[in-house]
Design a protein around this motif. Structure first.
Motif: not given
Length: 65
Positions: A19-21, A25-29, A38-40
């Motif tokens: 998962v992209n940890a 802290t930067g969900p806008e990616a 911004g990958w999930l």
């Protein structure tokens, strides 16, 4: 920070292997760079040979939209 579990639909079945940890802290990616930062998740498909034929290519996907 508490972790929350969410259900996300996926185009194939499988196991999440990463998962992209950084999104914590930067969900806008997700919106700013979905194909880069911004990958999930990384999914290891479990039935790729059977399910891949059901996926839409770019032209078919845009026709549905």
């Amino acid at each position: 920070m508490a972790r929350r579990m969410v259900d996300l639909p996926a185009p194939v079945s499988g196991t999440i292997v990463e998962v992209n940890a950084a999104l914590n802290t930067g969900p806008e990616a997700i919106n700013q760079a979905p194909y880069e930062a911004g990958w999930l998740a990384v999914i290891e498909p479990s039935a790729w040979d059977e399910e891949r034929s059901k996926l839409l290519g770019p032209a078919a996907y845009f026709a549905v939209m």
